[in-house]
Design a protein around this motif. Structure first.
Motif, mmCIF file in Angstrom:
data_model
loop_
_atom_site.group_PDB
_atom_site.id
_atom_site.type_symbol
_atom_site.label_atom_id
_atom_site.label_comp_id
_atom_site.label_asym_id
_atom_site.label_seq_id
_atom_site.Cartn_x
_atom_site.Cartn_y
_atom_site.Cartn_z
ATOM 1 N N VAL A 83 -36.481 -7.564 -2.508
ATOM 2 C CA VAL A 83 -36.326 -6.593 -3.585
ATOM 3 C C VAL A 83 -35.418 -5.445 -3.145
ATOM 4 N N VAL A 84 -34.407 -5.182 -3.956
ATOM 5 C CA VAL A 84 -33.476 -4.084 -3.701
ATOM 6 C C VAL A 84 -33.527 -3.109 -4.866
ATOM 7 N N ASP A 85 -33.291 -1.853 -4.589
ATOM 8 C CA ASP A 85 -33.352 -0.804 -5.606
ATOM 9 C C ASP A 85 -31.980 -0.649 -6.257
ATOM 10 N N GLU A 86 -31.694 -1.564 -7.188
ATOM 11 C CA GLU A 86 -30.411 -1.575 -7.897
ATOM 12 C C GLU A 86 -30.666 -1.865 -9.370
ATOM 13 N N ARG A 87 -29.727 -1.449 -10.209
ATOM 14 C CA ARG A 87 -29.868 -1.744 -11.645
ATOM 15 C C ARG A 87 -29.641 -3.223 -11.934
ATOM 16 N N VAL A 88 -28.651 -3.810 -11.288
ATOM 17 C CA VAL A 88 -28.344 -5.225 -11.489
ATOM 18 C C VAL A 88 -28.026 -5.858 -10.139
ATOM 19 N N LEU B 238 -29.331 -13.883 -11.517
ATOM 20 C CA LEU B 238 -29.125 -12.435 -11.577
ATOM 21 C C LEU B 238 -30.403 -11.787 -12.059
ATOM 22 N N THR B 239 -30.641 -10.562 -11.613
ATOM 23 C CA THR B 239 -31.807 -9.805 -12.067
ATOM 24 C C THR B 239 -31.372 -8.384 -12.403
ATOM 25 N N ALA B 240 -32.066 -7.791 -13.356
ATOM 26 C CA ALA B 240 -31.781 -6.410 -13.748
ATOM 27 C C ALA B 240 -33.081 -5.622 -13.737
ATOM 28 N N LEU C 232 -26.522 -5.611 -17.142
ATOM 29 C CA LEU C 232 -26.513 -7.035 -16.804
ATOM 30 C C LEU C 232 -25.595 -7.805 -17.748
ATOM 31 N N ALA C 233 -25.783 -7.606 -19.036
ATOM 32 C CA ALA C 233 -24.994 -8.347 -20.022
ATOM 33 C C ALA C 233 -23.511 -7.991 -19.935
ATOM 34 N N LEU C 234 -23.204 -6.717 -19.750
ATOM 35 C CA LEU C 234 -21.804 -6.308 -19.612
ATOM 36 C C LEU C 234 -21.178 -6.899 -18.354
ATOM 37 N N TRP C 235 -21.959 -6.964 -17.274
ATOM 38 C CA TRP C 235 -21.441 -7.565 -16.046
ATOM 39 C C TRP C 235 -21.183 -9.065 -16.254
ATOM 40 N N GLU D 149 -23.975 0.514 -11.580
ATOM 41 C CA GLU D 149 -23.404 -0.251 -10.469
ATOM 42 C C GLU D 149 -24.056 -1.630 -10.371
ATOM 43 N N ILE D 150 -23.317 -2.571 -9.800
ATOM 44 C CA ILE D 150 -23.799 -3.945 -9.602
ATOM 45 C C ILE D 150 -23.947 -4.193 -8.117
ATOM 46 N N PHE D 151 -25.036 -4.842 -7.710
ATOM 47 C CA PHE D 151 -25.254 -5.225 -6.323
ATOM 48 C C PHE D 151 -25.009 -6.718 -6.198
ATOM 49 N N GLY D 152 -24.161 -7.089 -5.241
ATOM 50 C CA GLY D 152 -23.947 -8.518 -5.025
ATOM 51 C C GLY D 152 -22.490 -8.865 -5.090
#
Length: 197
Positions: A144-149, A156-158, A167-170, A194-197
Motif C-alpha cells: 500500500v502506497v499513499d498516492e491518489r492513483v 490500477l488502483t485509486a 484514474l479515469a483521466l490517466w 499525481e500518478i504513481f507508477g
C-alpha cells in the motif's frame, strides 16, 4: 477501428462518485475523439441499483468482456452492504479475476481495491485505497502506497472517491493521448493529481 470498451460495474451500495465520475470522464473522452465505448453494468441482470447515498441507477447491461474494467467502492465499513457484501458473496471478485485473466485492464476506485484484493490481483503489487481500508488492504499482502492513483500496468488502483476522476483521466491519457485527456480536464474544470507508477 474497433472501439476500446470500458465497463464500470455497479452493485447495491456502490459509491455514486466512484462510478459516475469515471463514466463522465470516459464519455467526455469519446466526445473529444477517443475511440471508447463505456457502459455501466452489473454482474447479473437488474432494473436498478441503489447506490450508497440512495441514488438509483439504471444499468446498461451485464458484465461482458471489456478492455477496461472499473471496480468502484462504497460500503466497506458497513456489514452486509456495498463492497463488504460483494467481497463476502465472492461472485464479483471471481468475475473480476476472470476478466483480468482474459486480458482486461482492471482498475479500482476507493474501497473497490478490496474486491481486487479478494480476486488475488494485488498481492505483492503497489496499490492504494480509501484510508478506511488501508489496514485491510495491507493484510491482503498489497504494497500500500499513499498516492491518489497507482498504475501497475494491467492493474490500477485509486484512493478515495474523487481520485476516480484522476484514474479515469490517466487511463484516457495512457490509451488515447495527452491531448484528449487535457481536453477532458479542461471541459470538466478539473485539476488532476499525481500518478504513481
Amino acid at each position: 477501428m474497433t472501439d476500446t470498451t470500458a465497463e464500470i460495474v455497479l452493485f447495491d451500495g456502490v459509491d455514486e462518485l466512484d462510478a459516475i465520475g469515471p463514466y463522465e470522464v470516459f464519455e467526455n473522452a469519446a466526445q473529444a475523439g477517443a475511440s471508447l465505448e463505456t457502459n455501466l453494468v452489473t454482474l447479473e441482470e437488474t432494473d436498478l441499483v441503489t447506490a450508497s447515498h440512495d441514488l438509483r441507477v439504471e444499468p446498461q447491461g451485464t458484465l461482458g468482456q471489456p478492455d477496461i474494467l472499473i471496480v468502484p467502492g462504497g460500503g466497506w465499513t458497513t456489514a452486509n452492504e456495498g463492497v463488504r457484501a460483494v467481497v463476502e458473496d465472492g461472485r464479483l471478485p471471481d468475475a473480476v479475476d476472470e476478466r483480468y485473466a482474459d486480458g482486461a485492464t482492471v482498475a479500482s476506485v476507493c474501497t473497490g481495491a478490496m474486491i481486487l484484493a479478494e480476486a488475488d490481483l494485488l498481492e505483492g503489487r503497489p496499490a492504494t485505497t480509501h484510508p478506511v481500508a488501508v489496514e485491510d488492504l495491507e493484510a491482503h499482502a498489497a504494497n500500500v502506497v499513499d498516492e491518489r492513483v497507482v498504475d501497475d500496468g494491467d492493474v490500477l488502483t485509486a484512493g478515495g472517491v474523487t481520485a476516480g476522476l484522476d484514474l479515469a483521466l490517466w487511463l484516457v491519457e495512457r490509451e488515447f493521448g495527452e491531448d484528449v485527456s487535457s481536453e477532458v480536464s479542461e471541459e470538466m474544470a478539473y485539476e488532476r493529481g499525481e500518478i504513481f507508477g
